[in-house]
Motif scaffolding. Sequence first.
Motif, PDB file in Angstrom:
ATOM      1  N   TRP A  54       6.460  -2.001 -15.101  1.00 43.86           N
ATOM      2  CA  TRP A  54       6.652  -1.227 -13.966  1.00 43.86           C
ATOM      3  C   TRP A  54       5.349  -0.891 -13.350  1.00 43.86           C
ATOM      4  O   TRP A  54       5.356  -0.664 -11.907  1.00 43.86           O
ATOM      5  CB  TRP A  54       7.315   0.033 -14.218  1.00 43.86           C
ATOM      6  CG  TRP A  54       6.484   1.105 -15.301  1.00 43.86           C
ATOM      7  CD1 TRP A  54       6.634   1.068 -16.691  1.00 43.86           C
ATOM      8  CD2 TRP A  54       5.441   1.874 -14.851  1.00 43.86           C
ATOM      9  NE1 TRP A  54       5.537   1.924 -17.457  1.00 43.86           N
ATOM     10  CE2 TRP A  54       5.002   2.637 -16.151  1.00 43.86           C
ATOM     11  CE3 TRP A  54       4.933   2.530 -13.775  1.00 43.86           C
ATOM     12  CZ2 TRP A  54       4.044   3.408 -16.227  1.00 43.86           C
ATOM     13  CZ3 TRP A  54       4.095   3.532 -13.868  1.00 43.86           C
ATOM     14  CH2 TRP A  54       3.353   3.876 -14.943  1.00 43.86           C
ATOM     15  N   LYS A  55       4.181  -1.021 -13.917  1.00 43.60           N
ATOM     16  CA  LYS A  55       2.949  -0.595 -13.258  1.00 43.60           C
ATOM     17  C   LYS A  55       2.393  -1.701 -12.340  1.00 43.60           C
ATOM     18  O   LYS A  55       1.992  -1.422 -11.263  1.00 43.60           O
ATOM     19  CB  LYS A  55       1.746  -0.707 -14.443  1.00 43.60           C
ATOM     20  CG  LYS A  55       2.066   0.212 -15.386  1.00 43.60           C
ATOM     21  CD  LYS A  55       1.017   0.199 -16.578  1.00 43.60           C
ATOM     22  CE  LYS A  55       1.416   1.029 -17.576  1.00 43.60           C
ATOM     23  NZ  LYS A  55       0.684   1.051 -18.825  1.00 43.60           N
ATOM     24  N   SER A  56       3.039  -3.070 -12.327  1.00 46.08           N
ATOM     25  CA  SER A  56       2.750  -3.962 -11.434  1.00 46.08           C
ATOM     26  C   SER A  56       3.491  -3.480  -9.969  1.00 46.08           C
ATOM     27  O   SER A  56       2.888  -3.888  -8.895  1.00 46.08           O
ATOM     28  CB  SER A  56       3.275  -5.215 -12.012  1.00 46.08           C
ATOM     29  OG  SER A  56       2.814  -6.341 -11.051  1.00 46.08           O
ATOM     30  N   ASP A  57       4.479  -2.937 -10.080  1.00 43.42           N
ATOM     31  CA  ASP A  57       5.309  -2.510  -8.823  1.00 43.42           C
ATOM     32  C   ASP A  57       4.285  -1.240  -8.267  1.00 43.42           C
ATOM     33  O   ASP A  57       4.138  -1.331  -6.961  1.00 43.42           O
ATOM     34  CB  ASP A  57       6.651  -2.119  -9.035  1.00 43.42           C
ATOM     35  CG  ASP A  57       7.410  -1.552  -7.881  1.00 43.42           C
ATOM     36  OD1 ASP A  57       7.449  -2.469  -6.908  1.00 43.42           O
ATOM     37  OD2 ASP A  57       7.974  -0.510  -7.813  1.00 43.42           O
ATOM     38  N   ILE A  58       3.906  -0.599  -8.906  1.00 43.54           N
ATOM     39  CA  ILE A  58       2.914   0.623  -8.574  1.00 43.54           C
ATOM     40  C   ILE A  58       1.621  -0.135  -7.780  1.00 43.54           C
ATOM     41  O   ILE A  58       1.424   0.190  -6.532  1.00 43.54           O
ATOM     42  CB  ILE A  58       2.560   1.368  -9.588  1.00 43.54           C
ATOM     43  CG1 ILE A  58       3.808   2.356 -10.148  1.00 43.54           C
ATOM     44  CG2 ILE A  58       1.592   2.744  -9.159  1.00 43.54           C
ATOM     45  CD1 ILE A  58       4.460   3.155  -9.411  1.00 43.54           C
ATOM     46  N   GLY A  59       1.080  -1.346  -8.650  1.00 43.38           N
ATOM     47  CA  GLY A  59      -0.045  -1.749  -7.905  1.00 43.38           C
ATOM     48  C   GLY A  59       0.400  -2.494  -6.541  1.00 43.38           C
ATOM     49  O   GLY A  59      -0.421  -2.201  -5.659  1.00 43.38           O
ATOM     50  N   ARG A  60       1.567  -3.135  -6.510  1.00 44.79           N
ATOM     51  CA  ARG A  60       1.873  -3.808  -5.312  1.00 44.79           C
ATOM     52  C   ARG A  60       2.119  -2.580  -4.224  1.00 44.79           C
ATOM     53  O   ARG A  60       1.512  -2.826  -2.966  1.00 44.79           O
ATOM     54  CB  ARG A  60       2.905  -4.327  -5.260  1.00 44.79           C
ATOM     55  CG  ARG A  60       2.851  -5.958  -6.100  1.00 44.79           C
ATOM     56  CD  ARG A  60       4.082  -6.671  -5.705  1.00 44.79           C
ATOM     57  NE  ARG A  60       5.397  -6.144  -6.706  1.00 44.79           N
ATOM     58  CZ  ARG A  60       5.393  -6.575  -8.112  1.00 44.79           C
ATOM     59  NH1 ARG A  60       4.650  -7.247  -8.639  1.00 44.79           N
ATOM     60  NH2 ARG A  60       6.533  -5.751  -8.640  1.00 44.79           N
ATOM     61  N   ARG A  61       2.749  -1.589  -4.474  1.00 52.63           N
ATOM     62  CA  ARG A  61       2.791  -0.287  -3.602  1.00 52.63           C
ATOM     63  C   ARG A  61       1.571  -0.012  -2.987  1.00 52.63           C
ATOM     64  O   ARG A  61       1.434   0.413  -1.741  1.00 52.63           O
ATOM     65  CB  ARG A  61       3.698   0.584  -4.088  1.00 52.63           C
ATOM     66  CG  ARG A  61       5.354   0.056  -4.057  1.00 52.63           C
ATOM     67  CD  ARG A  61       6.057   1.087  -4.806  1.00 52.63           C
ATOM     68  NE  ARG A  61       6.305   2.327  -4.027  1.00 52.63           N
ATOM     69  CZ  ARG A  61       6.960   3.383  -4.185  1.00 52.63           C
ATOM     70  NH1 ARG A  61       7.637   3.469  -5.542  1.00 52.63           N
ATOM     71  NH2 ARG A  61       6.955   4.363  -3.405  1.00 52.63           N
ATOM     72  N   LEU A  62       0.748   0.334  -3.994  1.00 52.08           N
ATOM     73  CA  LEU A  62      -0.630   1.081  -3.525  1.00 52.08           C
ATOM     74  C   LEU A  62      -1.447   0.014  -2.892  1.00 52.08           C
ATOM     75  O   LEU A  62      -1.932   0.541  -1.723  1.00 52.08           O
ATOM     76  CB  LEU A  62      -1.300   1.511  -5.122  1.00 52.08           C
ATOM     77  CG  LEU A  62      -0.741   2.491  -5.873  1.00 52.08           C
ATOM     78  CD1 LEU A  62      -1.611   2.694  -7.172  1.00 52.08           C
ATOM     79  CD2 LEU A  62      -1.167   3.940  -5.010  1.00 52.08           C
ATOM     80  N   ASP A  63      -1.355  -1.247  -3.298  1.00 53.99           N
ATOM     81  CA  ASP A  63      -2.186  -2.438  -2.433  1.00 53.99           C
ATOM     82  C   ASP A  63      -1.746  -2.250  -0.955  1.00 53.99           C
ATOM     83  O   ASP A  63      -2.435  -2.338   0.193  1.00 53.99           O
ATOM     84  CB  ASP A  63      -2.197  -3.533  -3.183  1.00 53.99           C
ATOM     85  CG  ASP A  63      -3.070  -4.659  -2.491  1.00 53.99           C
ATOM     86  OD1 ASP A  63      -4.248  -4.230  -2.303  1.00 53.99           O
ATOM     87  OD2 ASP A  63      -2.582  -5.600  -1.822  1.00 53.99           O
ATOM     88  N   ALA A  64      -0.237  -2.345  -0.808  1.00 58.69           N
ATOM     89  CA  ALA A  64       0.079  -2.438   0.434  1.00 58.69           C
ATOM     90  C   ALA A  64      -0.270  -1.288   1.206  1.00 58.69           C
ATOM     91  O   ALA A  64      -0.424  -1.221   2.591  1.00 58.69           O
ATOM     92  CB  ALA A  64       1.655  -2.642   0.407  1.00 58.69           C
TER      93      ALA A  64
END
Length: 156
Positions: A54-64
């Motif tokens: 799930w951390k990868s989804d958080i990373g994508r959201r934060l980066d965007a």
Amino acid sequence: MAGRTSKAAEKVTKKTASRPMAAGPTLLSGGNPQIAKGYGDASVQAYIAAMPGWKSDIGRRLDALITGTVPGVSKAVKWNSPFYGMEGQGWFLGIHCFTHYVKVAFFKGASLNPLPPGASKQKEVRYLDIREGDPIDEAQIASWVEQASRLPGERM
């Protein structure tokens, strides 16, 4: 002696041959991806892709969110963590994976309004910890990112 292998060399060969090839980056303690130091979006995207579960989804959201809030933001991976900053002004934010959460570090967070919730031993730094299933207030994070991008960054 040509064509002969020492017993020590045979042991090393057998040991390394029996190890499976790594499928991707090594995960350090807490599940933080071990990514080589690099500058630019590609290094940060490699880190995000290697974030577990799930951390990868958080990373994508934060980066965007960061990229959308601060056009032209500079990116790098240092010390196995993505950093975001302004060219010539230093880094204003970093991300790091831990076992049960993703930590967003605002390097001049004590100057943000309102203060991010997590205190630090370092007077200027404030944190936001995001756990699995936490609601994410993107408007508040975007406000902090925008404010942080206007402050003098850290030279690292």
